[in-house]
Write an enzyme that holds these catalytic residues in place. Structure first.
Site, PDB file in Angstrom:
ATOM      1  N   CYS A  70     -57.545  22.653 -71.309  1.00 52.52           N
ATOM      2  CA  CYS A  70     -56.905  23.705 -72.272  1.00 52.52           C
ATOM      3  C   CYS A  70     -57.354  23.461 -73.736  1.00 52.52           C
ATOM      4  O   CYS A  70     -57.299  24.199 -74.551  1.00 52.52           O
ATOM      5  CB  CYS A  70     -55.426  23.597 -72.114  1.00 52.52           C
ATOM      6  SG  CYS A  70     -54.727  22.429 -73.400  1.00 52.52           S
ATOM      7  N   CYS A 114     -54.355  18.423 -77.115  1.00 52.78           N
ATOM      8  CA  CYS A 114     -53.952  17.077 -76.690  1.00 52.78           C
ATOM      9  C   CYS A 114     -55.075  16.230 -76.260  1.00 52.78           C
ATOM     10  O   CYS A 114     -55.119  15.569 -75.320  1.00 52.78           O
ATOM     11  CB  CYS A 114     -52.961  16.904 -75.800  1.00 52.78           C
ATOM     12  SG  CYS A 114     -51.292  17.957 -76.247  1.00 52.78           S
ATOM     13  N   CYS A 144     -53.607  19.232 -94.985  1.00 50.59           N
ATOM     14  CA  CYS A 144     -53.545  19.196 -93.645  1.00 50.59           C
ATOM     15  C   CYS A 144     -55.006  18.822 -93.268  1.00 50.59           C
ATOM     16  O   CYS A 144     -55.587  19.351 -92.011  1.00 50.59           O
ATOM     17  CB  CYS A 144     -53.133  20.505 -92.987  1.00 50.59           C
ATOM     18  SG  CYS A 144     -53.576  21.885 -93.629  1.00 50.59           S
ATOM     19  N   CYS A 147     -46.686  22.345 -70.053  1.00 47.55           N
ATOM     20  CA  CYS A 147     -47.065  22.037 -71.254  1.00 47.55           C
ATOM     21  C   CYS A 147     -46.155  20.772 -71.925  1.00 47.55           C
ATOM     22  O   CYS A 147     -44.920  21.234 -71.985  1.00 47.55           O
ATOM     23  CB  CYS A 147     -47.374  23.020 -72.299  1.00 47.55           C
ATOM     24  SG  CYS A 147     -47.832  22.637 -73.819  1.00 47.55           S
ATOM     25  N   CYS A 202     -51.075  14.713 -68.716  1.00 48.44           N
ATOM     26  CA  CYS A 202     -50.884  16.369 -68.584  1.00 48.44           C
ATOM     27  C   CYS A 202     -52.177  16.690 -67.333  1.00 48.44           C
ATOM     28  O   CYS A 202     -53.293  16.447 -67.538  1.00 48.44           O
ATOM     29  CB  CYS A 202     -51.201  17.211 -69.708  1.00 48.44           C
ATOM     30  SG  CYS A 202     -51.121  18.859 -69.649  1.00 48.44           S
TER      31      CYS A 202
END
Length: 471
Positions: free
Chosen positions: A80, A83, A426, A177, A74
């Protein structure tokens, strides 16, 4: 080493710790490192925090790169904030996530554990999300290279993209993205290009001025696409023109909404999205179950792995068709509905009333007659009268937010003393804390990590607890 503004030179990176930070040791001190490093790299680290036994900092120079490193895919990688593990082979990402689960359960929970099952990796390592939220800003974040190219000056330009980590008022303008399939990039870029061409104002979070605020896109495996444009105030002429242009350019969109948000924060839970085009919601599928998803509904962000996660949950529950299952933090009822065919009865409990309304509608849509859903706090709802009417649970499924379960709820579970608890988490760190509290009554029988978010350090974990036979 405890002085401020310290730079450690030629530090060999050896592993990973919690929250995706790389790990190194120097002179008996543990160093936590950010900045796109992986085990095997040798880097200079500028320390931000510097304590006696540990420090944390950022890699500022690479002397050599790990032979395990792979090229990032990317153009926005490293800026950003998403990822962050692109430079690491996916197989190695899974290895560290599995290690993270085991470490948390052993070090925080201090539990006697069965062997952890191999982590379930994601078949889709890009284009796996079903929802993204983008932010409009009148002040784009610029990299050092962009500033240098502008002779050191920082031009003010609008942006539509993601907030840069730790900078609440700066947004990185996103071109492409890889988190969602097309047409998400076409939708975002179409709106930005139209807004710039027609000089529509982008929001200024400091002055609380500007028209365009947020853009939320949801893409379902059914092919349905829902777009919600969040604006600061009504401007019917510009709103209609912009949304008509979007629908003409991207005819695959099945429903468009807009939400007026004059508040100082970006949350829309207390606002009412208005339908501009289509039915005002999208439909998603898990196995044969169909779920209505509105603009404020919560749903698993990775549909493919969400289905895998729910299958593990259902398997751990070990249902035979007669059990009463209590689904805590049930949200829009997705887990309860998913296990309903194998259960005698499902009781879902959730604090947010709107989510319970969705759960009831989803149950009706799927002709589920053995599930009931209730809005409120589990600690308040689950009293003797409730159990007398609905029955004691044979299995409890709990899927709390990242903060884990409130201690009052843990104590309530100990009081209820169901034969089985399936804990979906999570955040293995808070899960381990809660399991340690439940240890007085329950043993951990199975542990199954599931990777929902490739190229990030986030990990889901499912644990089966069984009541001790001597209790």
């Amino acid at each position: 080493m405890r002085k401020k503004n310290v730079v450690l030179e030629k530090v060999p990176v050896s592993g990973y710790a919690a929250e995706g930070k790389a790990l190194a040791r120097q002179e008996g001190k543990v160093i936590f490192i950010e900045g796109g490093v992986i085990p095997g790299d040798v880097v200079d680290v500028r320390l931000g925090k510097n304590k006696k036994d540990w420090a944390e900092g950022k890699a500022i120079h690479f002397h050599s790169y790990s032979d395990k490193r792979v090229p990032s895919f990317c153009e926005h990688f490293g800026v950003c904030g998403g990822c962050k593990w692109q430079m690491m082979p996916y197989s190695l990402q899974l290895e560290y996530k599995q290690q993270q689960v085991t470490d948390h359960l052993q070090r925080i929970g201090k539990l006697k554990l069965p062997e952890t099952s191999p982590i379930m990796g994601s078949a889709h390592t890009v284009h796996y999300r079903n929802k993204l939220e983008f932010t409009f800003s009148n002040k784009a974040y610029l990299t050092n290279e962009e500033i240098k190219a502008n002779n050191g000056e920082i031009p003010v330009k609008p942006a539509l993209g993601f907030h840069v980590p730790k900078l609440f008022d700066k947004v990185l303008d996103i071109n492409t993205c890889y988190l969602m399939q097309e047409p998400v990039n076409l939708i975002r870029n179409t709106i930005r290009e139209y807004a710039l061409r027609h000089e529509l104002s982008f929001y200024d979070i400091r002055s609380q001025e500007g028209w365009l605020r947020n853009l939320v896109v949801r893409l379902c495996t059914t092919g349905e696409i829902m777009v919600n444009l969040v604006i600061h105030h009504e401007d019917k002429a510009n709103r209609v023109a912009l949304l008509d242009h979007l629908l003409k350019t991207v005819p695959a969109i099945t429903t468009v909404l807009y939400t007026i948000n004059p508040k100082k924060n970006d949350s829309i839970f207390d606002l009412e999205p208005k339908t501009y085009s289509g039915k005002g919601y999208a439909e998603e599928k898990l196995e044969d179950f169909v779920f209505k998803i509105g603009p404020k509904s919560f749903f698993q962000t990775n549909t493919y792995q969400g289905e895998a996660l729910y299958r593990v949950t259902r398997e751990f529950a070990g249902l035979t068709g007669t059990e009463t299952v209590y689904d805590l933090y049930c949200g829009t009822g997705s887990i309860g509905i998913f296990v309903s065919k194998q259960a005698g009865k499902v009781i879902g409990i959730e604090l947010i009333k709107e989510a319970i309304d969705d759960a009831k509608e989803n149950a009706a849509r799927n002709n589920i007659s053995n599930a009931e859903f209730f809005a409120g706090d589990v600690v308040d709802i689950c009293n003797d009268a409730f159990f007398a009417h609905h029955g004691q649970p044979d299995v409890i499924i709990t899927d709390p937010p990242r903060a884990g379960m409130h201690e009052k709820l843990v104590n309530k579970l100990l009081e209820i003393a169901a034969p089985k608890i399936v804990y979906v988490s999570c955040n293995p760190a808070t899960q381990a804390r809660d399991l340690a509290l439940l240890d007085e009554l329950y043993t951990v029988e199975k542990v199954q990590p599931v990777d929902m978010f490739p190229h990030t350090h986030h990990i889901e974990n499912v644990v089966l607890l069984k009541k001790r036979v001597n209790n």
